[in-house]
Design a protein around this motif. Sequence first.
Motif, PDB file in Angstrom:
ATOM      1  N   ARG A 114       1.598  24.153 -24.489  1.00 20.06           N
ATOM      2  CA  ARG A 114       1.996  24.707 -25.671  1.00 20.06           C
ATOM      3  C   ARG A 114       1.067  25.897 -25.967  1.00 20.06           C
ATOM      4  O   ARG A 114      -0.049  25.901 -25.682  1.00 20.06           O
ATOM      5  N   ARG A 115       1.341  26.709 -26.784  1.00 23.35           N
ATOM      6  CA  ARG A 115       0.507  27.892 -27.546  1.00 23.35           C
ATOM      7  C   ARG A 115       0.228  27.553 -29.015  1.00 23.35           C
ATOM      8  O   ARG A 115       0.850  26.863 -29.843  1.00 23.35           O
ATOM      9  N   GLU A 116      -0.859  27.720 -29.291  1.00 21.48           N
ATOM     10  CA  GLU A 116      -1.507  27.465 -30.679  1.00 21.48           C
ATOM     11  C   GLU A 116      -2.096  28.703 -30.984  1.00 21.48           C
ATOM     12  O   GLU A 116      -2.902  29.655 -30.204  1.00 21.48           O
ATOM     13  N   ALA A 153      -7.023  32.258 -24.403  1.00 18.57           N
ATOM     14  CA  ALA A 153      -6.287  33.159 -23.935  1.00 18.57           C
ATOM     15  C   ALA A 153      -6.747  34.466 -24.532  1.00 18.57           C
ATOM     16  O   ALA A 153      -7.834  34.594 -25.313  1.00 18.57           O
ATOM     17  N   GLU A 171      -4.049  27.967 -25.191  1.00 17.96           N
ATOM     18  CA  GLU A 171      -3.090  27.117 -24.532  1.00 17.96           C
ATOM     19  C   GLU A 171      -3.473  25.691 -24.214  1.00 17.96           C
ATOM     20  O   GLU A 171      -4.635  25.473 -24.118  1.00 17.96           O
ATOM     21  N   GLY A 214      -5.802  33.254 -28.826  1.00 16.20           N
ATOM     22  CA  GLY A 214      -5.059  32.002 -29.136  1.00 16.20           C
ATOM     23  C   GLY A 214      -5.413  31.004 -27.859  1.00 16.20           C
ATOM     24  O   GLY A 214      -6.243  31.472 -27.041  1.00 16.20           O
ATOM     25  N   PRO A 259      -6.645  31.167 -17.335  1.00 16.78           N
ATOM     26  CA  PRO A 259      -5.467  30.272 -18.023  1.00 16.78           C
ATOM     27  C   PRO A 259      -5.635  29.162 -17.656  1.00 16.78           C
ATOM     28  O   PRO A 259      -6.368  28.518 -16.946  1.00 16.78           O
TER      29      PRO A 259
END
Length: 569
Positions: free
Chosen positions: A31-33, A10, A16, A14, A132
């Motif tokens: 999910r986000r990390e 992103a 996705e 971070g 994205p």
Amino acid sequence: MAERWALAVAEDGGVEVAALGPDGLPAGPVRREPGPAEAVRARPEVTRWVWRSTAEIAPRLLAAGVRVERCYDVEAAETLLLGHEGRYGEPRSAAAALARLHGGPVPPDPPQRSAEPGAQSPLFEPQAVRLPLSDLLAVYAGQQRRHDRSAHPDRLRLLTAAESAGMLVAAEMNRAGLPWRADVHRQVLHDLLGERYAGGGEPRRLAELAEEVSAAFGRRVRPDLPADVVKAFGQAGVKVASTRRWELESLDHPAVKPLIEYKRLYRIWVAHGWSWLQDWVRDGRFRPEFLAGGTVTGRWVTNGGGGLQIPKVIRRAVVADPGWRLVVADADQMEPRVLAAISRDPGLMEVAGRETDLYQSVSDRAFSGDRAQAKLAVLGAVYGQTSGDGLKNLAALRRRFPRAVAYVDDAARAGEEGRLVRTWLGRTCPPAAGAADGTEEAGLPQDDPSGAADSAGSGDRPQEWLPGYASSNARARGRFARNFVVQGSAADWALLLLAALRRTCADMAAELVFFQHDEVIVHCPEEEADTVVTAIRDAAELAGRLTFGPTPVRFPFTTAVVECYADAK
């Protein structure tokens, strides 16, 4: 748990991530990390990651001590697919692929970053091309459909997987670096060139040789300026067209010997002298930034540092760490072995499957035991030396190995006619500019049971082929296409070799540190050296089966376990 996940970086750094189902679509929530390393660490069961660019992700993973087993590099795949579709040279970024998918304006690729000594940043700046996760997966799904539409989907998928594996290998080699002793390098330079003069001028030995050249001509001559040298010879009554070594060696003049020695040492001073050492060697390692698939044939290049052109005398500085060894492996007679595999010529496959020297076996069959003549004939068939003695040698080769010669002849003819030609796995030569239909494929005889009619391929020597050149020189493009068949297929095989070797080394301290065309170097503890030698042999055999299917062709290596690279040959 899904074994395949997608990852997209992103704008805030971070990532996705999402699990993928068999159809390549998300099989669960996005999910986000905080970053790639955290995402991969949290999912050790994942065997393949799909992402935009290994050059963007892998350095961050390696810096955090994280390794992935496999990946799918979307931009590497886009390059291969564009070539396969006869669109080589179109923008290959994920953003460009997305625009083509939706019929929008296609953005140009970001400019290639120039070499930065000591840097390990990716080849393309990632900020301008991040997508994205939803867009990345749309591109990925589109690429899967394009693979399915190819004549040999399984081969092209294997090539894409191999190219992605090569990207991982290159990133890990860049991180590891080639062991390099700066003190040894400096001593080599001093022994060859003498003392350095203040202000960066030529070192003592070059200055002395320049004086010898000038004395031989009876006037001041700059041996580093070819035009000045040619003019000096002309004034001395000696006609010479260039200062190439082979031409100079044919002359009878006192300037020749010091001039040849000057040229040899001058190249070392400029390409691998003290300035090079200061720029490219850090903390006992040389890191030239390997780029997998850097040419249209799949051969690797380096971004700066001249990493694939290390003179033998400079190799004295490539020294293993204390208690470690360099396992240096050279593929034996790779070109004719690959030609045997892709042409399915029964006679050449039988020869290439023997334990004996291949060129000697060819010579016993077709050249009355003259090994040198046999080698010239085989390489002439690959590189297009088809005039004079080359034509006679080719005729003898054709009588004994008709399918092998027909394979490269057909590729050459296709190249001359502006048609696309492919490697065995599907890497594709750029179309000729101005061709009426650049999408027609080169073909072998239609009764060819191997399916090679879609597989006439590419290879450079090692010059890069550029679209447009063929339109003004069809015969040159034909020679290139002839070579592309062998060299490009060899590059495909080498990728699978590296992937297999990387997998074996994952459970060891050994690390891949160098690769070029037909040579690989592994740096390992002394006690692992024998295991590495066996691993290289096994990887070569596995790569042969995966790339070309079941054939009797062997792909042996000459392997040396040494402390210093210069001692390997």
